[in-house]
Design an enzyme around this catalytic site. Structure first.
Site, short mmCIF file in Angstrom:
data_model
loop_
_atom_site.label_atom_id
_atom_site.label_comp_id
_atom_site.label_asym_id
_atom_site.label_seq_id
_atom_site.Cartn_x
_atom_site.Cartn_y
_atom_site.Cartn_z
N ASN A 195 -1.48 5.39 4.91
CA ASN A 195 -2.09 4.39 6.23
C ASN A 195 -1.66 4.70 7.44
O ASN A 195 -0.80 5.81 7.70
CB ASN A 195 -1.36 3.22 5.94
CG ASN A 195 -1.58 2.33 4.29
OD1 ASN A 195 -2.50 1.60 4.52
ND2 ASN A 195 -0.94 2.67 3.41
N HIS A 251 -8.56 -2.05 8.09
CA HIS A 251 -7.46 -1.21 7.35
C HIS A 251 -7.70 0.36 7.21
O HIS A 251 -8.87 0.67 6.61
CB HIS A 251 -7.42 -1.91 5.90
CG HIS A 251 -6.46 -1.14 5.12
ND1 HIS A 251 -5.29 -1.74 4.40
CD2 HIS A 251 -6.51 -0.03 4.41
CE1 HIS A 251 -4.69 -0.97 3.70
NE2 HIS A 251 -5.48 0.15 3.52
N ASP A 303 0.62 -1.28 -0.01
CA ASP A 303 0.13 0.00 -0.05
C ASP A 303 0.98 1.22 0.06
O ASP A 303 0.59 2.31 -0.72
CB ASP A 303 -0.99 0.02 1.16
CG ASP A 303 -2.09 0.85 1.12
OD1 ASP A 303 -2.37 1.63 -0.04
OD2 ASP A 303 -3.15 0.48 1.55
N CYS A 353 -1.80 10.00 0.12
CA CYS A 353 -3.35 9.89 -0.85
C CYS A 353 -3.13 10.60 -2.07
O CYS A 353 -2.98 11.81 -1.64
CB CYS A 353 -4.36 10.24 0.25
SG CYS A 353 -5.82 10.15 -0.63
#
Ligand code: ZN
Length: 309
Positions: free
Chosen positions: A251, A209, A14, A242
């Site tokens: 995250n 998550h 991620d 992001c």
């Protein structure tokens, strides 16, 4: 070792997903190895997607092969479709995280098909796994992205998320991951969602998550803990960002999550000081990537004691 909560490191997947600078395979494996040595028991090592879509993961098979040499580490990967599952099965992974979105528009954008088609593909993946005796030990985790809101559709109905979770279970998922992909969730919503899922899904393992895009990441973890969730994804240094919120963290930060859990008496099996040291590997390999996190900047509180085993 007994762990009250499982922390899964998703930085190599991620975190790196939106980093355009390709991290060398050797650095990825050094990172994964150092986190495992610090006590992290599960790492999402990469994504099995076509290299032309995400060149960062062109070395996926090599990364998995290296990670599988580390003792007692659960090596998981993310896959968007049957093709990715085939590659992951052949690579010998321990666990697959299959991704689809609760928001139909997000699913179309992310994996270019309807949510229904994604679920049908998941069913085929379960069949493929079950058709090969060597593959049957591989765990299939169904992930519901944009479960708490979507940047395209806005609100996502809780009923739709519960229905998808039920369909995953009907299709043979071993575990479920409920994801706040875009950092929209708030603690009240998280507690309500997980309480409902736990009541309706008959004991299947649920994982949370969360992204910290709007600063509520760890508060959401706490709400999920209250609802009985004992497995969380996080990314070293909050890597990932992001694409729709420049400068925001991605995250939740693994180091800060471990601090939250250990300070609250929940054993993670992770040595926090050794974990903080791992940041140096990422900083060396990707000097331009900002790393976030409170505990690494401020240090552990005087007299801090990890949870006792
Ligand atoms: Zn994510």
């Amino acid at each position: 070792m007994h762990r009250d909560v499982v922390v899964c490191e998703v930085g190599p997947r991620d975190g790196l997903q939106i980093v355009s600078h390709i991290m060398p395979t050797s650095a990825k494996l050094e990172w994964i190895g150092a986190e495992a040595a610090a006590g992290v028991s599960e790492i999402e090592a990469c994504s099995f997607v076509p290299p032309q879509v995400l060149p960062q993961f062109a070395d996926a098979a090599e990364v998995v092969a290296g990670a599988l040499k580390i003792p007692n580490l659960v090596v998981s990967v993310l896959i968007p479709n049957l093709k990715g599952a085939e590659r992951a099965f052949q690579a010998g992974v321990h666990k697959i995280n299959y991704v689809l979105s609760a928001s139909e528009s997000h699913n179309l954008k992310n994996v270019r098909r309807s949510t229904h088609e994604s679920l049908e593909d998941f069913r085929r993946i379960v069949e493929l796994r079950n058709s090969n005796t060597e593959w049957r030990r591989i765990q299939l985790c169904g992930s519901v992205s944009t479960a708490f809101g979507c940047t395209i559709e806005g609100k996502v109905a809780e009923d739709a998320v519960v229905r998808l979770a039920e369909q995953y279970v009907e299709h043979g998922a071993d575990k479920l991951s409920i994801a706040d992909t875009v950092g929209y969730a708030n603690p009240a919503q998280v507690k309500r969602m997980f309480t409902r899922l736990r009541a309706q899904l008959g004991g299947i393992e649920l994982s949370g998550h969360f992204h910290d895009t709007r600063g509520l990441g760890l508060a959401n973890v706490h709400a999920a803990l209250d609802a009985g969730v004992r497995s969380f994804d996080a990314s070293l240094g909050g890597m990932g960002g992001c694409p729709w919120a420049p400068g925001a963290t991605g995250n939740i930060v693994t180091e800060d999550l471990v601090f939250l859990l250990e300070a609250g008496g929940l054993r993670t099996g992770i040595d926090l000081e050794r974990l903080i040291e791992v940041r140096k590997i990422v900083e060396r390999a990707l000097p331009k990537e900002p790393l976030h996190g409170g505990i690494s900047k401020a240090g552990l509180p005087l007299g801090f004691q990890p949870a006792v085993s």
